[in-house]
Design an enzyme around this catalytic site. Structure first.
Site, PDB file in Angstrom:
ATOM      1  N   CYS A  74      51.488 -50.596 -60.146  1.00  0.00           N
ATOM      2  CA  CYS A  74      50.740 -49.418 -59.705  1.00  0.00           C
ATOM      3  C   CYS A  74      49.341 -49.798 -59.216  1.00  0.00           C
ATOM      4  O   CYS A  74      49.219 -50.471 -58.202  1.00  0.00           O
ATOM      5  CB  CYS A  74      50.720 -48.375 -60.829  1.00  0.00           C
ATOM      6  SG  CYS A  74      50.291 -46.745 -60.223  1.00  0.00           S
ATOM      7  N   HIS A 117      56.890 -47.698 -61.610  1.00  0.00           N
ATOM      8  CA  HIS A 117      56.754 -48.008 -63.030  1.00  0.00           C
ATOM      9  C   HIS A 117      58.058 -48.471 -63.670  1.00  0.00           C
ATOM     10  O   HIS A 117      58.837 -47.654 -64.139  1.00  0.00           O
ATOM     11  CB  HIS A 117      56.227 -46.786 -63.772  1.00  0.00           C
ATOM     12  CG  HIS A 117      54.800 -46.481 -63.434  1.00  0.00           C
ATOM     13  ND1 HIS A 117      53.752 -46.981 -64.152  1.00  0.00           N
ATOM     14  CD2 HIS A 117      54.258 -45.771 -62.418  1.00  0.00           C
ATOM     15  CE1 HIS A 117      52.608 -46.581 -63.605  1.00  0.00           C
ATOM     16  NE2 HIS A 117      52.889 -45.840 -62.547  1.00  0.00           N
ATOM     17  N   GLU A 159      58.374 -49.674 -66.448  1.00  0.00           N
ATOM     18  CA  GLU A 159      58.353 -49.345 -67.875  1.00  0.00           C
ATOM     19  C   GLU A 159      58.782 -47.901 -68.108  1.00  0.00           C
ATOM     20  O   GLU A 159      58.894 -47.455 -69.240  1.00  0.00           O
ATOM     21  CB  GLU A 159      56.963 -49.583 -68.460  1.00  0.00           C
ATOM     22  CG  GLU A 159      55.935 -48.478 -68.239  1.00  0.00           C
ATOM     23  CD  GLU A 159      55.356 -48.427 -66.819  1.00  0.00           C
ATOM     24  OE1 GLU A 159      55.826 -49.198 -65.961  1.00  0.00           O
ATOM     25  OE2 GLU A 159      54.458 -47.602 -66.565  1.00  0.00           O
TER      26      GLU A 159
END
Lengths: 475, 1123
Positions: A335, A438, A440
């Site tokens: 990001c 992302h 994650e």
């Protein structure tokens, strides 16, 4: 419902005994074996093999488990939301009784409100949820993405005062109140979203309808949050090892990575801790300290709020990234970290008209043609070299090309399948890559999770069987 | 991956007739597949036996076969057409079963036909319960403990091993969970499992540990050959596990899972579709134990399904279209997103900014004797879907769409314990708490109303949770709805009149989903007489008037699959009342299209037909789609309003604009205002739409005050009334000299008795203005009259019609179009069954087989006189009877009928389309009307839901019972009938035994039939009376005991022993024979033994048997074209 609920709800969760009551109410009639999880804090290293004193920090939901009084009264009554383009929306106030102001953005995810509210990338913004029924399953302990709630206000269509989930320890209202964040509900959020889509991201304020004049002048005086050093606001100022001494499944010590915290999400740290010994570091820690004092094997740069080209702490992180690349250190960015890596390599960044925020963004791997559905939350993007920005809405705002700190060739590896904006870069000839989205997740789909494995392998290859640096004899 | 250029010709299989468990969703998916593949340059061959679908319209495919969906027939068509590939995933279980049979027997290999879109290993591993369990275990996905069994012995052993009751019985390879159920003890286990083994295509059932009470969640998944996977939609059932998902009230997207829970199930769903290697669409069902977070995989449907139709309509993502393109090689990222257009791809996950509620539509309002309990097998015939910004709004809109007679939940009374219609005095007594508890505890169609009632009575969420196991989140919503309702009732008690409602209250009530009618009803304190009988100043119209004075109108939101993130191009909308300042009418933002002659196009609204139910099936959706096509062909803008997610009419590219809304007067008026519509068409959406004619006519003045100058296109409201109102129509017939059976109208019990006395038994009685002959009966004596009157529902505006019953009459149906001056007759159809059996349930022929030219020309003449005389503009349908060579007109329906598509496919005259052109102003003389195709005999045969609905007498009568129909056509009547019979998927026997038992009046006629059966090699069994009559004719017949005699062997024994392949039983209305007949037919249904209940039916059956003995009839391409 809102007015009544706002007036009634505030102190429901503030004492240990009433907390217990909430939990029991939430699980009445369920099987005996139902376990109410109320784990506090954030300590990804605890229980990990080889780790004896895992660092532990706070989770934003911890406040719902304490008996501390919230900093402000609960808001209630009629409110208004004013946008910089002159539009005005009526609604009802909830959360904390303070004014809301910031850059109005929207997220389209249908689940994961708690993760979004605690994502530091939302710092400086007022967050509109397009999903109209906010907080159906309540707030859970131990799953926040940071120690705090970051948006400066929340806009929604309806919030639930009876969340229903085995892990729920409070409502979205309780959560905002505890963190002194205001909210406005019963707002026609679709119309707000359309306005943001048409006009681009807008500044806004909201508060009690009686204070309209004051709110309006506040809006007029407001400056864009991007101008502030948002990264400095949300990041750590001390470096700390999260899982010192962590060992892999094979019993070997894990390589050490520095995670530059520009507003890092906890789940990134959790993912990194599974693979590395993680140094949770401030963004301006500086290269020398990383290598001399901490002897790291790899570098990671996190997500975070604001303009990547900002001259504050983002710039320090950018410099560190450039040196890492120059020194052939395995490097990964997510990001904001991706944008900083791009800037470090002489690419430009620009502000998207209204950004990508949600859990359904398709990303194509240009090498394999494979599409992943990804979680995203960004307002800026990287512009590919020698090309105009690929955004669908090229409202080109940039500080102008920054000086290339390190001019490695980069390859655009991932693009957004919808608007073809850059979603990921591979640095040619280096063990380094970055992604705009992302992996994650949290909230969002897990499609991109293998990227962490990709990086783990890179570091493994880099070490080529040698011990992590900090375990080697210093010569 | 690129398009498969090695394929040119693709065969698509449809799903056959509309049945419980297999509805219109496959017309929707098949039509999308046809369009998508043809647009991409493929040649499409379509096979479907159902004449009422859009997919087998001549323009939809390159060649069409309306032929039985049986492996033999499909094999023969493959031999004739030699396609490169077979796409079976669009036709539900029916198509998959055929594909599976043709693959296993080597046909596909031999003919070099590739099965695309689904592969058999995937189907087998998903459908074979035992294999599926192993698949799940191999990828560490939890499944409930279960054992596969193929005999009752193994079932009992399995029960022993798994332990505690209840146990779930799940048959492998069946449709809509047929034959499954929950067993609470050994007795039930044996009963359910033996049926399950019988219905399972492979004779296998799974005995499964019960997870009753767990939450049920569904994931709609898409995957392409490059392994890109997306979740199109998630859905959460309000009813916990134990109720089939097709029978559950469903919400999309899921509401009560956290992101972590959701991602865990998403990962599991993707893992499964990858492991099964499914390319295309698939549906995965999970059970979740909310208090622990445990989950289990329940099942996978490796094809498009009813759920995927719902997911398509809920999100706007066209699953079937994309699945068809994936089947020919495309990957998701290569396909543009059809909703947001160029610049976005189909490889994304829709995100919603609204809430969707689906409620099934059950037939218990018609089948009062049927068992209303719902469980693991399906009983609903259709469903409605509604969209709102909150759950409450969506739920209330869905309720208003159901059309059970009341558009909102009302307090429950003893009147509700009967058939759901207000029951006079009993409506004054509140439903006792113990019955309410039972209605909550045992899932039936009444459960949602019971939830509302419980909270109306102040029951707590925990108490209701205890009884129902429904997730608390939903219960809180119901509680909130009840609280707001009580608030409105209290305001009414305080003397508030509709005209005095404040803007603030109005806005709040409307955004919580209250309809105007509901507000009026609640303010009036829910009078036992019903909401539609309120005095004017308290009525629904007054609420609307007050609301409009406050400038409170709904806003219209686009279903764009992306929560407004991207500009979308789908013209697909729903209405919602947003809180905040009223903004007046939310007009369509863009200007009218220019029509060809340079003038602004007219905006014409077509009213759909709502949920599929008995008496109003897919035929009416077909009519609406044709009307839309006609309007667009005429250069005007076509707008459709409908609420049925299964249909083609609610596909977003069928019309210029689609409104997914209830078909209530209120919702329709608001859409008309938004559109500033020029006209509205009410004649295509069946009784739902035509019933709006008079109320809408009455509301036109109010709409005009708001600036809307609307015209009811085609037949005027007054003409509709003249055709539908019994007395006015009688007057009309007298005036133009047409004969009717003698009839009278009764508004009170006294009037009814007097009418019966005047006319004399037998009489046909029925309520006026009803659908599908609901409540219609033939009465032969006072005792029957007394019992009918006990249940009858009489109101001044709902009188009973009493008619002379014509014995042994031939019934004819005529479908026609009139432009006010000229009449176009589509076809005259002759029913096999005599008048008195509902026309929708009869088998009929084009052309008539037993009607002379003289009577036929009289029929034509009368049809013209009726059309012109009533001033019909558009379509109409007439039922005639011929009794002793005398013609009678029975009734006129000033609307499209269920036979319109059958006529179109038999004659090539697209009646619905022509009718729509005429209704919007064209003259028949100016239209190009194709010549009727002749030379073939076409037969339409009904398909019944007897197997699914226990407690329903399996015999056709004056009340309609069928769910769908099939068509057969051939050069001669016997062959055509045989095809239609085969297409019903009930076997046509060619040898074996026949059981005969007929009422006295039929015994004489039976001899000829019996002797033919003997000649065809059958042996005969009969009850003593019938046998005696046959022996008098020298026919050899074995005597069996009557069932009531309780001696063996009786008919049931013979049937169970497999010695009976056909039953001929004309129902007697007296004594023990009623029960005998019922039991015998019930068993025949369960053993899949064909039976006929009329002598004319028996004669046709014998002819079909004769034809069948000569071999399978040759399939033929549909020869008609609308051009």
């Amino acid at each position: 419902m809102t007015r009544a609920a706002c007036a009634r709800a505030p102190r429901a969760g503030w004492t240990a005994s009433s907390l217990e009551r909430i939990i029991i109410n939430g699980s009445q009639g369920r099987s005996e074996g139902a376990k109410v999880r109320a784990a506090r804090g954030f300590s990804p290293g605890s229980g990990q093999r080889g780790v004896s004193n895992a660092h532990s920090g706070a989770d934003a939901a911890d406040l719902l488990l304490t008996s501390a009084a919230p900093p402000s009264e609960a808001a209630s009554g009629a409110g208004i939301l004013l946008l910089a383009d002159g539009s005005r929306y009526s609604g009802n106030l909830f959360g904390a009784d303070v004014a809301g102001e910031g850059e109005l953005v929207f997220t389209t995810g249908m689940t994961g409100f708690q993760e979004s509210l605690t994502d530091p990338s939302f710092a400086g913004q007022v967050l509109t949820f397009t999903w109209p029924l906010l907080g159906n399953y309540g707030v859970a302990a131990g799953i926040s993405e940071s120690a705090s709630v970051w948006p400066r206000g929340v806009v929604c269509r309806e919030w639930t005062d009876h969340p229903d989930h085995r892990h729920s320890i409070g409502s979205v209202h309780d959560f905002l109140l505890a963190h002194d964040i205001p909210g406005i509900t019963t707002v026609d959020t679709r119309s707000v979203t359309l306005r943001v889509r048409e006009h681009g991201t807008l500044l806004c304020v909201f508060g009690p309808v009686e204070q309209e004049t004051a709110l309006r002048s506040r809006l007029e005086r407001m400056s864009a949050p991007d101008l502030d050093d948002l990264v400095a606001e949300v990041s750590r100022d001390q470096a700390v090892l999260l899982n010192e001494g962590a060992l892999g499944a094979d019993g070997e010590p894990l390589p050490r990575i520095a995670a530059l915290d520009c507003g890092i999400k906890y789940n990134i740290l959790r993912e990194l801790c599974k693979r590395f010994e993680v140094l949770w570091a401030p963004p301006d820690i500086g290269w020398d300290e990383l290598t001399d004092a901490w002897r790291i094997d790899a570098l990671f740069c996190s997500n975070g709020p604001g303009d990547p080209a900002h001259s504050g702490q983002a710039k320090s992180a950018r410099k560190t990234l450039a040196v890492a690349l120059e020194c052939d250190m395995p490097t990964m960015g997510i990001c904001l970290g991706h944008q900083l890596l791009g800037l470090a390599n002489g690419l430009e960044t620009y502000k998207l008209r209204y950004g990508h925020r949600g859990a359904n963004q398709p990303v194509v791997d240009l090498r394999t043609g494979k599409v992943d559905i990804t979680s995203q939350n960004h307002g800026f993007a990287v512009c590919p070299r020698d090309e105009p920005p690929l955004a669908a809405h090229p409202d080109w705002e940039s500080e102008g090309p920054p000086t290339a700190l390190f001019d490695a060739a980069t390859e655009v590896r991932f693009v957004n399948a919808n608007d073809r904006t850059v979603e990921g870069l591979d640095v040619i000839g280096k063990e380094a890559f970055s992604v705009q989205y992302h992996p994650e997740a949290s909230p969002g789909p897990h499609d991109a999770a293998p990227l962490f494995e990709r990086f783990e392998k890179m570091v493994e290859n880099h070490l080529a069987g040698a011990l992590p640096l900090n375990l080697r004899e210093v010569t | 991956m690129p398009r498969r250029d090695d394929l040119q010709r693709i065969m698509i299989l449809g799903s056959g007739p509309i049945r419980i468990g297999q509805g219109a969703e496959f017309d929707f998916s098949g039509s999308q597949a046809c369009r998508a593949l043809r647009a991409d340059g493929f040649e499409v061959i379509l096979v479907n036996s159902n004449p009422a679908t859009i997919q087998n319209d001549p323009e939809m495919a390159d060649c069409i076969y309306i032929e039985p969906l049986l492996p033999d027939t499909v094999r023969r068509i493959l031999e004739i057409e030699r396609p490169d590939a077979l796409l079976a995933g669009m036709g539900g279980q029916t198509a998959l079963n055929i594909a599976s049979a043709l693959s296993h027997d080597g046909t596909l290999d031999e003919l070099e036909v590739e099965l695309i879109g689904c592969d058999l290993v995937a189907i087998d591993s998903a459908e074979d319960r035992d294999l599926f369990k192993k698949v799940c275990e191999s990828i560490d996905l939890p499944v409930p403990r279960a054992l596969a069994c193929d005999s009752i012995e193994s079932v009992l052993a399995a029960a022993e091993e798994i332990g505690d009751f209840p146990l779930l019985v799940r048959p492998a390879f069946t449709l809509g969970g047929l034959g499954g159920g929950t067993a609470w003890n050994t007795h039930e286990l044996v009963e359910i499992a033996s049926q399950g083994i019988l219905y399972s295509q492979i004779g296998q059932v799974l005995i499964e540990e019960s997870i009753l009470g767990w939450q049920e969640h569904e994931y709609e998944v898409m995957r392409d050959a490059a392994d890109n996977c997306i979740i199109v939609c998630t859905m959460e059932n309000i009813d916990p596990m134990g109720v089939h998902t097709g029978e559950s009230v469903v919400v999309a997207p899921q509401q009560t899972l956290s992101d972590r829970d959701h991602q865990m199930l998403r990962d599991a769903a993707l893992k499964l579709i990858r492991r099964l290697d499914i390319k295309g669409g698939c549906n995965v069902q999970f059970a979740v134990e909310q208090s622990t977070g445990e989950f289990a995989v329940i099942e996978v449907n490796p094809r498009v399904s009813r759920s995927s139709a719902l997911a398509s309509k809920a999100t706007g993502y066209p699953i079937a279209r994309i699945a068809a393109l994936i089947a020919v090689g495309y990957t998701l990222d290569e396909l543009p997103n059809p909703i947001t257009g160029e610049g976005t791809t189909a490889a994304f996950e829709p995100t919603l900014d609204y809430c969707v509620v689906k409620i099934p539509r059950w037939p218990f309002d018609k089948f009062r004797t049927a068992d209303r309990r719902i469980g693991t097998s399906m009983k609903s015939t259709g469903e409605v879907m509604a969209i709102g910004r909150t759950f409450e709004e969506a739920f209330r809109k869905a309720w208003a769409s159901l059309e059970y007679g009341c558009p909102h939940p009302r307090p429950l009374t003893l009147g509700d314990t009967s058939e759901g219609e207000g029951m006079g005095a009993r409506a004054h007594t509140s439903l006792p708490d113990d019955i309410l508890t039972e209605w909550l505890a045992v899932p039936t169609d009444r459960r949602m109303g019971a939830l509302m009632e419980a909270f109306r009575r102040g029951w707590t969420v925990e108490k209701v949770r205890e009884i129902t196991k429904i997730t608390r989140w939903f219960l809180h919503k119901f509680e909130r709805m009840a609280k707001m309702e009580l608030e409105v009732v209290a305001a009414g008690k305080g003397g508030l009149l509709p005209a005095e409602i404040s803007a603030d209250d109005m806005s709040r009530w409307k955004s919580a989903g209250f309809t105007d009618a509901n507000i009026a009803d609640a303010l009036a304190g829910f009078q036992p007489e019903g909401y539609h009988r309120l005095p004017d100043e308290r009525g629904e119209a007054e609420v609307m008037r007050c609301r409009h004075q406050h400038r409170i109108h709904p806003v219209y939101r686009m279903v764009d699959s992306c929560a407004a993130e991207f500009a979308a191009v789908t013209p697909y909308y729903y209405a919602t009342y947003e809180p905040g300042a009223p903004v007046g009418i939310d007009h369509v933002p863009h200007a009218r299209r220019q029509s060809a002659d340079g003038e602004a196009a007219r905006r014409l609204v077509v009213i759909g037909s709502g949920p599929i139910r008995i008496g109003q099936g897919i035929e009416f959706d077909y009519g609406c789609v044709h009307a839309v096509q006609a309007i667009r062909e005429a250069g005007q803008e076509a707008i459709i309003i409908n609420n049925n997610p299964e249909t083609v009419s609610t596909d977003f590219d069928t019309s210029d604009r689609l409104y997914f809304e209830p078909l209530t007067l209120e919702s329709v008026c608001e859409v008309l205002l938004r559109e500033t519509a020029d006209g509205i068409l009410l004649q295509f959406g069946g009784q739902t739409a035509i019933n709006l004619a008079l109320p809408l006519d009455a509301r036109l003045a109010h709409l005009s005050e708001l600036g809307l100058e609307l015209k009811i296109e085609g037949t005027s409201a007054d003409a509709v009334d003249e055709a539908s109102d019994r007395e006015r129509f009688e007057e009309f017939c007298k005036r133009v000299g047409l004969r009717m059976p003698r009839g009278q109208t009764g508004r009170t019990p006294q009037e009814v008795r007097k009418a019966v006395l005047d006319i004399g038994y037998p009489v046909l009685v029925r309520p006026s203005y009803v659908l599908g002959g609901r409540g219609m009966e033939i009465l032969t004596d006072d005792a029957q009259l007394d019992s009918y009157m006990e249940e009858a529902y009489l109101e001044p505006d709902k009188p009973l019609l009493i008619d002379e019953y014509l014995r042994n009459a031939i019934e004819l149906d005529v479908d026609a179009v009139c432009d006010g001056e000229e009449v176009l007759i589509g076809a005259i159809m002759e029913h096999i069954e005599e008048a008195g059996i509902h026309s929708g349930d009869s088998t009929c022929f084009i052309p008539p087989q037993h009607v002379g030219q003289f009577i036929q020309s009289e029929v034509r003449d009368w049809t013209e006189r009726i059309g012109v005389g009533l001033g019909i503009k558009g379509c109409f349908n007439i039922q005639f009877a011929i009794c002793e060579d005398t013609l009678y007109v029975l009734e006129v329906n000033p609307r499209g009928s269920r036979t319109f598509p059958f006529v179109a496919k038999s004659t090539g005259i697209p009646l619905a389309r022509i009718a729509a052109r005429v209704a919007i102003g064209a003259r028949l003389a100016d239209l190009d009307i194709p010549e009727a195709t002749t030379g073939l005999v076409c037969v339409k045969a009904p398909v019944f839901p007897f197997l699914k609905l226990r407690g329903l007498d399996p015999a056709p009568g004056p009340e309609m019972k069928s769910t769908g129909e099939v068509m057969g056509s051939a050069p001669d009547a016997a062959q055509a009938y045989l095809k239609a019979r085969l297409a019903t998927e009930i076997p046509v026997p060619t040898s074996g035994g026949v059981y005969l038992t007929v009422k006295d009046g039929d015994k004489q006629q039976l001899a000829a039939i019996a002797s033919q059966l003997l000649e065809l090699g059958f042996n005969l069994h009969a009850t003593p009376g019938t046998a005696h009559a046959l022996r008098e004719h020298g026919l050899e017949v074995e005597i069996a005991y009557r069932i009531a005699e309780k001696q063996h062997p009786d008919a049931l024994d013979l049937m169970r022993e497999g010695r009976i392949q056909l039953v001929v039983n004309t129902p007697s209305r007296s004594g023990g024979a009623v029960r005998d007949g019922n039991m015998m037919r019930r068993l025949a249904v369960e053993l899949n033994i064909p039976f006929v209940t009329t002598m004319s039916g028996a004669r046709m059956e014998v002819e079909a048997i004769g034809a069948a003995q000569k071999g399978t009839p040759e399939p033929q391409r549909l020869q008609v074209s609308y051009l």
